[in-house]
Scaffold this motif. Structure first.
Motif, PDB file in Angstrom:
ATOM      1  N   GLY A   6     -97.803  35.234 -13.603  1.00 23.22           N
ATOM      2  CA  GLY A   6     -97.853  36.024 -14.106  1.00 23.22           C
ATOM      3  C   GLY A   6     -98.775  35.853 -15.301  1.00 23.22           C
ATOM      4  O   GLY A   6     -99.640  34.862 -15.316  1.00 23.22           O
ATOM      5  N   LEU A   7     -99.793  37.332 -16.242  1.00 24.51           N
ATOM      6  CA  LEU A   7    -100.299  37.073 -17.208  1.00 24.51           C
ATOM      7  C   LEU A   7    -101.589  36.165 -16.629  1.00 24.51           C
ATOM      8  O   LEU A   7    -102.132  35.259 -17.522  1.00 24.51           O
ATOM      9  N   GLU A   8    -101.859  35.921 -15.579  1.00 25.16           N
ATOM     10  CA  GLU A   8    -103.587  35.130 -15.414  1.00 25.16           C
ATOM     11  C   GLU A   8    -102.914  33.991 -14.946  1.00 25.16           C
ATOM     12  O   GLU A   8    -103.000  32.357 -16.061  1.00 25.16           O
ATOM     13  N   GLN A   9    -102.071  33.340 -14.404  1.00 21.50           N
ATOM     14  CA  GLN A   9    -100.986  32.388 -14.055  1.00 21.50           C
ATOM     15  C   GLN A   9    -100.720  31.918 -15.831  1.00 21.50           C
ATOM     16  O   GLN A   9    -100.468  30.509 -15.944  1.00 21.50           O
ATOM     17  N   GLY A  10    -100.303  32.369 -16.766  1.00 24.84           N
ATOM     18  CA  GLY A  10    -100.500  31.926 -17.816  1.00 24.84           C
ATOM     19  C   GLY A  10     -98.922  31.659 -18.268  1.00 24.84           C
ATOM     20  O   GLY A  10     -98.435  30.609 -19.243  1.00 24.84           O
ATOM     21  N   PHE A  11     -98.087  31.982 -17.361  1.00 25.52           N
ATOM     22  CA  PHE A  11     -96.259  31.322 -17.665  1.00 25.52           C
ATOM     23  C   PHE A  11     -95.942  30.820 -16.256  1.00 25.52           C
ATOM     24  O   PHE A  11     -96.349  31.164 -15.070  1.00 25.52           O
ATOM     25  N   SER A  12     -94.906  29.930 -16.490  1.00 25.36           N
ATOM     26  CA  SER A  12     -94.430  29.993 -15.149  1.00 25.36           C
ATOM     27  C   SER A  12     -92.521  30.322 -15.701  1.00 25.36           C
ATOM     28  O   SER A  12     -92.009  29.805 -16.681  1.00 25.36           O
ATOM     29  N   VAL A  40     -94.614  28.076 -21.502  1.00 22.70           N
ATOM     30  CA  VAL A  40     -95.496  29.221 -21.239  1.00 22.70           C
ATOM     31  C   VAL A  40     -96.919  28.386 -22.161  1.00 22.70           C
ATOM     32  O   VAL A  40     -96.847  27.618 -22.648  1.00 22.70           O
ATOM     33  N   ASN A  41     -98.108  27.709 -20.435  1.00 23.24           N
ATOM     34  CA  ASN A  41     -98.960  26.950 -20.281  1.00 23.24           C
ATOM     35  C   ASN A  41     -99.532  26.755 -22.632  1.00 23.24           C
ATOM     36  O   ASN A  41     -99.699  28.444 -23.597  1.00 23.24           O
ATOM     37  N   ASN A  42     -99.636  25.977 -22.392  1.00 22.84           N
ATOM     38  CA  ASN A  42     -99.989  25.316 -23.949  1.00 22.84           C
ATOM     39  C   ASN A  42     -99.267  25.819 -24.948  1.00 22.84           C
ATOM     40  O   ASN A  42     -99.724  25.729 -26.419  1.00 22.84           O
ATOM     41  N   SER A  43     -98.123  26.133 -24.961  1.00 21.86           N
ATOM     42  CA  SER A  43     -96.583  26.387 -25.893  1.00 21.86           C
ATOM     43  C   SER A  43     -95.926  26.353 -25.941  1.00 21.86           C
ATOM     44  O   SER A  43     -95.307  24.783 -26.606  1.00 21.86           O
ATOM     45  N   GLY A  44     -94.697  25.955 -24.621  1.00 19.61           N
ATOM     46  CA  GLY A  44     -93.465  25.695 -24.515  1.00 19.61           C
ATOM     47  C   GLY A  44     -92.892  26.358 -24.179  1.00 19.61           C
ATOM     48  O   GLY A  44     -93.435  26.791 -22.723  1.00 19.61           O
ATOM     49  N   VAL A  45     -91.040  25.842 -23.778  1.00 23.08           N
ATOM     50  CA  VAL A  45     -90.359  25.848 -23.002  1.00 23.08           C
ATOM     51  C   VAL A  45     -89.063  26.668 -23.489  1.00 23.08           C
ATOM     52  O   VAL A  45     -88.941  25.676 -24.527  1.00 23.08           O
ATOM     53  N   SER A  46     -88.566  27.690 -23.364  1.00 22.42           N
ATOM     54  CA  SER A  46     -87.318  28.235 -23.935  1.00 22.42           C
ATOM     55  C   SER A  46     -86.326  28.666 -22.665  1.00 22.42           C
ATOM     56  O   SER A  46     -87.108  29.146 -21.518  1.00 22.42           O
TER      57      SER A  46
END
Length: 73
Positions: A22-28, A42-48
């Motif tokens: 998703g979105l250029e592999q910006g999240f998992s 979310v890359n360079n952000s966090g987990v929710s």
């Protein structure tokens, strides 16, 4: 007995399924195989935790395991 980093990593791989994309592999999307609960990382952000419209954790439709004794720590 203290677990090594490799042992902890293996336990995490056994318990969690990670779908990258998703979105250029910006999240998992990470799914806990024991509980079925899904998380958004979310890359360079966090987990929710991902929640449904009622605010309850979104559960995966895949079969979960009932062994709640796995811990990486």
């Amino acid at each position: 007995m203290t677990k090594t980093r490799k042992e902890k990593t293996n336990i995490l791989k056994e318990r969690f399924d990670v779908a990258v994309g998703g979105l250029e592999q910006g999240f998992s999307v990470i799914t806990d195989k024991q509980t079925g609960v899904q998380y958004l990382a979310v890359n360079n952000s966090g987990v929710s935790v991902i929640v449904d419209k009622d605010g309850k954790p979104l559960l995966s439709e895949q079969e979960t395991t009932s062994d709640n004794k796995i811990s990486p720590f």
